[in-house]
Every structure is written in structure tokens, then in C-alpha cells.
Scaffold this motif. Structure first.
Motif, short mmCIF file in Angstrom:
data_model
loop_
_atom_site.label_atom_id
_atom_site.label_comp_id
_atom_site.label_asym_id
_atom_site.label_seq_id
_atom_site.Cartn_x
_atom_site.Cartn_y
_atom_site.Cartn_z
N LEU A 132 49.64 -36.88 -24.97
CA LEU A 132 48.30 -37.35 -25.30
C LEU A 132 47.35 -36.23 -24.91
O LEU A 132 47.54 -35.59 -23.87
N ILE A 133 46.34 -35.97 -25.74
CA ILE A 133 45.35 -34.94 -25.42
C ILE A 133 43.99 -35.61 -25.31
O ILE A 133 43.65 -36.48 -26.10
N ILE A 134 43.24 -35.21 -24.28
CA ILE A 134 41.90 -35.76 -24.05
C ILE A 134 40.87 -34.67 -24.30
O ILE A 134 40.96 -33.57 -23.76
N ASP A 135 39.90 -34.97 -25.16
CA ASP A 135 38.76 -34.10 -25.47
C ASP A 135 39.16 -32.73 -26.02
O ASP A 135 38.75 -31.68 -25.49
N PRO A 136 39.93 -32.69 -27.11
CA PRO A 136 40.24 -31.40 -27.72
C PRO A 136 38.99 -30.79 -28.36
O PRO A 136 38.17 -31.50 -28.93
N VAL A 137 38.86 -29.48 -28.26
CA VAL A 137 37.69 -28.75 -28.76
C VAL A 137 38.00 -28.14 -30.13
O VAL A 137 39.06 -27.53 -30.31
N GLU A 163 37.14 -25.50 -31.84
CA GLU A 163 37.48 -24.07 -31.97
C GLU A 163 38.78 -23.70 -31.26
O GLU A 163 39.22 -22.55 -31.33
N GLN A 164 39.40 -24.65 -30.59
CA GLN A 164 40.61 -24.36 -29.82
C GLN A 164 41.86 -25.03 -30.41
O GLN A 164 42.86 -25.16 -29.71
N ILE A 165 41.82 -25.37 -31.68
CA ILE A 165 42.97 -26.07 -32.26
C ILE A 165 44.24 -25.21 -32.20
O ILE A 165 45.31 -25.72 -31.89
N ASP A 166 44.12 -23.92 -32.46
CA ASP A 166 45.31 -23.06 -32.39
C ASP A 166 45.86 -22.99 -30.97
O ASP A 166 47.08 -23.04 -30.77
N ARG A 167 44.98 -22.90 -29.98
CA ARG A 167 45.41 -22.91 -28.58
C ARG A 167 46.14 -24.21 -28.26
O ARG A 167 47.21 -24.20 -27.63
N VAL A 190 42.48 -38.22 -27.98
CA VAL A 190 41.55 -39.19 -27.43
C VAL A 190 40.23 -38.52 -27.03
O VAL A 190 40.24 -37.42 -26.48
N GLU A 191 39.13 -39.20 -27.27
CA GLU A 191 37.79 -38.71 -26.90
C GLU A 191 37.23 -39.52 -25.74
O GLU A 191 37.50 -40.72 -25.64
N THR A 192 36.43 -38.87 -24.90
CA THR A 192 35.72 -39.59 -23.85
C THR A 192 34.34 -40.04 -24.31
O THR A 192 33.79 -41.00 -23.77
N HIS A 193 33.76 -39.34 -25.29
CA HIS A 193 32.42 -39.67 -25.76
C HIS A 193 32.11 -38.85 -27.02
O HIS A 193 32.88 -37.98 -27.40
N ALA A 194 30.97 -39.15 -27.62
CA ALA A 194 30.45 -38.35 -28.73
C ALA A 194 29.08 -37.83 -28.31
O ALA A 194 28.26 -38.58 -27.77
N HIS A 195 28.84 -36.54 -28.54
CA HIS A 195 27.58 -35.93 -28.12
C HIS A 195 27.42 -34.63 -28.90
O HIS A 195 28.40 -34.06 -29.37
N ALA A 196 26.20 -34.14 -29.01
CA ALA A 196 25.94 -32.92 -29.78
C ALA A 196 26.73 -31.72 -29.27
O ALA A 196 27.13 -30.86 -30.05
N SER A 253 38.40 -31.56 -32.21
CA SER A 253 39.43 -31.23 -33.20
C SER A 253 40.44 -32.36 -33.33
O SER A 253 41.52 -32.16 -33.87
N ALA A 254 40.12 -33.55 -32.83
CA ALA A 254 41.07 -34.66 -32.83
C ALA A 254 41.60 -34.95 -34.23
O ALA A 254 42.80 -35.14 -34.42
N GLY A 255 40.73 -35.01 -35.22
CA GLY A 255 41.17 -35.29 -36.59
C GLY A 255 42.12 -34.23 -37.11
O GLY A 255 43.14 -34.54 -37.74
#
Length: 134
Positions: free
Chosen positions: A27-32, A34-38, A54-60, A65-67
Motif C-alpha cells: 500500500l502506498i500513502i500520498d504518492p507524488v 512527479e515521482q511515479i517513476d521513483r 491512498v491519500e491523506t487529503h486533497a490540497h493545492a 499520482s495515485a490514479g
């Protein structure tokens, strides 16, 4: 059985990969975004099968990269119900649980940074660990 902690210096965001050592389900929490390749490389490096993004929140300042991870790996996505992330497959409410291998996380409503923010408690054989996001 420690989580894998990854850091994105541009957004000052931490991403965590939790996994079951026997089944290799993760399970991954808060993937970014620009870091999908990482993140895909980390999954390959450890021989992991991603089950949840999994996300902890939505914010600007929190672009995910969850999708994309779900598209690449077949994982399911989950986000807090109160955040308005309608594209997530599962809308989490307080105390919902997600399982991966013999592990699970439990969602905890923790409004503050954003109204819909959640933290996650990883319930493992070594105890409980909380992931809070920003």
C-alpha cells in the motif's frame, strides 16, 4: 517490517510504502505525481505488488499520482470521503480498514490541515504506527 519512506524535495512531501513481507502486497500513502517513476522503481526493487494507493487529503500543494499508479499496477485507489476526490475507487470514512496481505490500515478522521484530512494507523505484528500526511 519498517515502512519505506520516500521524500520529494520540490513539494516537501513524504510518501510511504507499507508491505506484507510474506505476500509482498503493498500500500502506498500520498504518492507524488512527479515521482511515479521513483515509486514504480521502488515497488520493483522490493518485489512488491501494489494493492492500494491512498491519500491523506486533497490540497493545492498535494498533487497525486495515485490514479497513474493504479493504471500501471492494477491497484485500487482510496481517499477520505470528506475531501471530494471523486475519482478514488473507495471513499474512506472514519475507522474504515484496508487490507493488504496480512496487514491493514485503519482510517482516522483528523480534520485540521484540510477539513477532510485523515490519518492512517498501520496495524502490524510489531504494533501500531500512525501516518498523518502534511
Amino acid at each position: 517490517m519498517n515502512p519505506i519512506q520516500l521524500f520529494d524535495s520540490n513539494s516537501s512531501t513524504y510518501t510511504y510504502v507499507l508491505f506484507d513481507e510474506i505476500t509482498r502486497e503493498a500500500l502506498i500513502i500520498d504518492p507524488v505525481d512527479e515521482q511515479i517513476d521513483r515509486d514504480l522503481g521502488t515497488l520493483r526493487q522490493y518485489g512488491l505488488k501494489l494493492m492500494w494507493a491512498v491519500e491523506t487529503h486533497a490540497h493545492a500543494d498535494h498533487i497525486t499520482s495515485a490514479g497513474l499508479l493504479a493504471e500501471h499496477t492494477g491497484a485500487r485507489t482510496a481517499a477520505p470521503d470528506g475531501c471530494g476526490i471523486s475519482t478514488a475507487a473507495v471513499q474512506l470514512r472514519d475507522r474504515d480498514e484496508l487490507e493488504f496481505g496480512g496487514q491493514k490500515i485503519r482510517s482516522l478522521q483528523t480534520p485540521g490541515h484540510t477539513a477532510g484530512s485523515m490519518s492512517y494507523v498501520w496495524i502490524s505484528p510489531l504494533g501500531q504506527h500512525v501516518f498523518t500526511g502534511d
